[in-house]
Design an enzyme around this catalytic site. Structure first.
Site, mmCIF file in Angstrom:
data_model
loop_
_atom_site.group_PDB
_atom_site.id
_atom_site.type_symbol
_atom_site.label_atom_id
_atom_site.label_comp_id
_atom_site.label_asym_id
_atom_site.label_seq_id
_atom_site.Cartn_x
_atom_site.Cartn_y
_atom_site.Cartn_z
ATOM 1 N N SER A 129 0.824 -1.209 0.000
ATOM 2 C CA SER A 129 0.000 0.000 0.000
ATOM 3 C C SER A 129 0.856 1.255 0.000
ATOM 4 O O SER A 129 0.423 2.311 -0.450
ATOM 5 C CB SER A 129 -0.926 0.006 1.217
ATOM 6 O OG SER A 129 -0.165 0.067 2.411
ATOM 7 N N GLY B 147 -1.722 4.898 -6.547
ATOM 8 C CA GLY B 147 -2.967 4.901 -5.788
ATOM 9 C C GLY B 147 -2.740 4.524 -4.338
ATOM 10 O O GLY B 147 -1.996 3.594 -4.041
ATOM 11 N N SER C 138 -12.640 1.292 -3.743
ATOM 12 C CA SER C 138 -13.986 1.295 -3.156
ATOM 13 C C SER C 138 -14.053 0.544 -1.835
ATOM 14 O O SER C 138 -14.946 0.798 -1.019
ATOM 15 C CB SER C 138 -14.986 0.680 -4.143
ATOM 16 O OG SER C 138 -14.664 -0.679 -4.406
ATOM 17 N N CYS D 30 -11.307 0.358 0.257
ATOM 18 C CA CYS D 30 -10.113 0.794 0.984
ATOM 19 C C CYS D 30 -10.461 1.940 1.932
ATOM 20 O O CYS D 30 -11.180 2.867 1.560
ATOM 21 C CB CYS D 30 -9.047 1.243 -0.017
ATOM 22 S SG CYS D 30 -7.417 1.413 0.695
ATOM 23 N N GLY E 139 -10.443 -3.375 -9.836
ATOM 24 C CA GLY E 139 -10.824 -4.325 -8.804
ATOM 25 C C GLY E 139 -12.331 -4.342 -8.691
ATOM 26 O O GLY E 139 -12.994 -5.283 -9.103
ATOM 27 N N TYR F 169 -16.701 -9.481 -2.058
ATOM 28 C CA TYR F 169 -15.597 -8.639 -2.543
ATOM 29 C C TYR F 169 -14.994 -7.948 -1.331
ATOM 30 O O TYR F 169 -15.703 -7.307 -0.554
ATOM 31 C CB TYR F 169 -16.117 -7.608 -3.547
ATOM 32 C CG TYR F 169 -15.083 -6.605 -4.009
ATOM 33 C CD1 TYR F 169 -13.835 -7.021 -4.474
ATOM 34 C CD2 TYR F 169 -15.360 -5.236 -4.002
ATOM 35 C CE1 TYR F 169 -12.895 -6.100 -4.910
ATOM 36 C CE2 TYR F 169 -14.427 -4.311 -4.443
ATOM 37 C CZ TYR F 169 -13.192 -4.749 -4.896
ATOM 38 O OH TYR F 169 -12.259 -3.839 -5.324
ATOM 39 N N GLY G 48 -11.367 -5.877 0.468
ATOM 40 C CA GLY G 48 -10.065 -5.250 0.323
ATOM 41 C C GLY G 48 -8.987 -6.119 0.940
ATOM 42 O O GLY G 48 -9.231 -6.846 1.906
ATOM 43 N N ARG H 12 1.375 -6.688 2.859
ATOM 44 C CA ARG H 12 1.092 -5.550 1.976
ATOM 45 C C ARG H 12 0.980 -4.259 2.775
ATOM 46 O O ARG H 12 1.300 -3.186 2.288
ATOM 47 C CB ARG H 12 -0.209 -5.818 1.207
ATOM 48 C CG ARG H 12 -0.515 -4.785 0.148
ATOM 49 C CD ARG H 12 -1.818 -5.097 -0.577
ATOM 50 N NE ARG H 12 -1.909 -4.336 -1.805
ATOM 51 C CZ ARG H 12 -2.335 -3.083 -1.897
ATOM 52 N NH1 ARG H 12 -2.694 -2.445 -0.812
ATOM 53 N NH2 ARG H 12 -2.383 -2.475 -3.067
ATOM 54 N N GLU I 243 -25.891 17.086 -12.556
ATOM 55 C CA GLU I 243 -26.437 17.316 -13.891
ATOM 56 C C GLU I 243 -25.895 16.293 -14.887
ATOM 57 O O GLU I 243 -26.593 15.873 -15.814
ATOM 58 C CB GLU I 243 -26.071 18.727 -14.349
ATOM 59 C CG GLU I 243 -26.549 19.088 -15.742
ATOM 60 C CD GLU I 243 -26.004 20.429 -16.191
ATOM 61 O OE1 GLU I 243 -26.803 21.355 -16.350
ATOM 62 O OE2 GLU I 243 -24.766 20.541 -16.361
#
Length: 514
Positions: free
Chosen positions: A272, A320, A325, A327, A383, A407, A409, A425, A496
């Site tokens: 990360s 990143g 989504s 994380c 992902g 799903y 993380g 990680r 909009e």
């Protein structure tokens, strides 16, 4: 006519802001800006969306599947490579399991089979049955001495042995003999060999030299896959490109050695926060020990982070931190960067060093991918967009009448409890108290990833057409030259730009004729 068209492309009126102006102030993400349209004099089908994943590997479709244990195992990696992208196998598993996944991907589509399975003519049918069950192959060459490159005598296939009762019968009694086989003489190009197979009724095409000794072999299965997936991402031998994730601890050197032995093409260093002494040392070790392997380093969100990894020898950079989504790094650790700004800043530096970069996180729809590629990224890693597809690991289940898949993380407590590699990680595998940097949830069944990637590909072509450029390479070149313009979007403008003012509606992203 061409000169006039070129004149139409040049923006002579300053109507909008350049990327440099756009990203000068507050941190932005994809929904905070929009790309202004340009001049069109070509069809969407003419747009080249290919992108460089590493210094040596270019993808026909610039999409990479994320190394998450609920996204990429061998089935997803096969699909991604067949479609023209690449899949990164997760490492939240044993070395042996990851090695088996790499072998599965590399064996799925062969070019020339350089060492085809061969047996001598006195081999009993019982041995052939055992070999077929173990190797999963339907055709075995029969050579004079059983050598893969020995003199060709024939071939034995499933149809030859299905109804033979005496399993001690030698293959020489049932094989299709050399004189009845279709063969080609070496040297021959792979495309020519595949064309011969397509025109013949045989399942295999041996390639022999002037002494009738086997040089290599082609199979109909591979010819069909080459025909159906003409833009597959392939290595020099005609096999699918495969990437695999690894952590950067000293013990991970054993994992890298095992992956290299089975032909992995790319190592993605999964962290990360990639700007560590561990990753820098690991990159140097990999590049000196296995110079043929491409290394994608990261994750990073600043130019200084990228500089250190590129200086160490990285062949690609992954951008990143905390934008996915699932994380929660940014809210828990107060560290990261809005993804739009991160991609623009880091990609700008990577471009100056000739190193490709991949945007990882915050990509919810095709428009986000287009924006990431337009502001500097060469590829996009998905992902969440791929979650819930047929090719992802795990079983579907029903909840409230809806078909779902899990799903999560890799920083979620569930992933870290599943395997030690997920904790590595986030540099926390040995901590007594682990701080979650991700969540676990459920997503709706999305069908086939192959159809989703085809939709993304068409969407990117149409996006580039509206921008007025024939490729994303051209878009990035014009973006840095100030000829691709942008506009900030207020919260009202964002509303909009979406569906509004309807009582009810059904949002279908694509209609597939597949």
């Amino acid at each position: 006519m061409a000169t006039n068209n070129a004149n139409y492309r040049i923006k002579t009126i300053k109507d909008g802001c350049t990327a440099e102006e756009l990203f000068r102030g507050d941190g932005l993400t994809y929904n905070d800006f929009i790309i202004l349209p340009g001049f069109i004099d070509f069809g969407a089908a003419d747009v080249n969306i290919s992108g460089q994943f590493t210094k040596r590997i270019r993808l026909h479709i610039p999409i990479v599947s994320s190394p998450m244990d609920t996204i990429t195992e061998n089935e997803m990696a096969k699909t991604m490579a067949l479609m023209g992208g690449v899949g990164v196998l997760h490492n939240n598993c044993t070395v042996e399991r990851q090695v088996e996944m790499v072998k599965s991907v590399k064996a799925y589509r062969n070019g020339f089979i350089s060492k085809p399975k061969s047996v001598p003519p006195n081999t009993p049918i019982s041995n052939i049955i055992r070999i077929k069950e173990e190797k999963g192959i339907s055709g075995i060459l029969v050579t004079e001495n059983g050598d893969p490159h020995g003199k060709l005598l024939g071939i034995v296939c499933t149809k030859d042995i299905d109804y033979v009762k005496n399993k001690d019968t030698p293959v020489s009694a049932v094989m299709t003999r050399r004189e009845k086989m279709t063969v080609e003489r070496a040297p021959i190009q792979l495309e020519e060999a595949m064309d011969v197979l397509n025109r013949s009724r045989y399942g295999y095409l041996p390639i022999v030299n002037e002494n009738d000794e086997v040089v290599n072999l082609c199979s109909r299965r591979d010819a069909v896959r080459a025909r159906d997936y003409p833009h597959s991402t392939l290595d020099k031998s005609g096999r699918l490109i495969c990437a695999a994730a690894t952590s950067t601890r000293p013990e991970d050197k054993r994992r890298v050695a095992a992956l290299a032995d089975v032909g992995v093409d790319v190592l993605v260093l999964d962290s990360s926060q990639g700007n560590t002494i561990y990753q820098i040392a690991f990159i140097k070790w990999v590049k000196s020990t296995y110079p043929h392997l491409e290394v994608v380093a990261g994750n990073v969100v600043t130019q200084d982070q990228a500089k250190n990894l590129i200086d160490a020898g990285a062949d690609g950079i992954r951008i990143g931190m905390g934008s996915g989504s699932i994380c929660i790094t940014q809210e828990v650790l107060a560290c990261g960067r809005p993804q739009g700004t991160a991609v623009y800043k880091v990609a700008q530096y990577c471009a100056s060093r000739g190193v490709p970069c991949t945007a990882d996180g915050g990509l919810r729809q095709v428009g986000d991918i287009c924006k990431a590629l337009a502001i500097g990224a060469n590829c996009a890693m998905l992902g969440g967009m791929l979650s819930g597809t047929t090719e992802t690991p795990g079983e579907y289940f029903f909840k409230g009448g809806v078909r779902l898949k899990v799903y999560r993380g890799m920083g979620s407590l569930e992933a870290m409890s599943q395997g030690k590699e997920s904790g590595k990680r986030y540099l926390s595998e040995n901590e007594a108290v682990q701080v979650a940097q991700g969540v676990s949830g459920n997503v709706v069944d999305k069908g086939s990833a192959a159809k989703l990637i085809a939709y993304v590909s068409k969407g990117l072509q149409q996006s580039a057409q509206d921008i007025g450029e024939i490729s994303f390479d051209a878009i990035r070149e014009k973006m840095y030259a100030g000829q691709v313009l942008f506009s900030r979007r207020s919260p009202t403008a964002q509303g909009e730009g979406g569906v509004h003012s309807l009582h009810s509606y059904e949002k279908k992203l694509f209609a597939a004729k597949m």
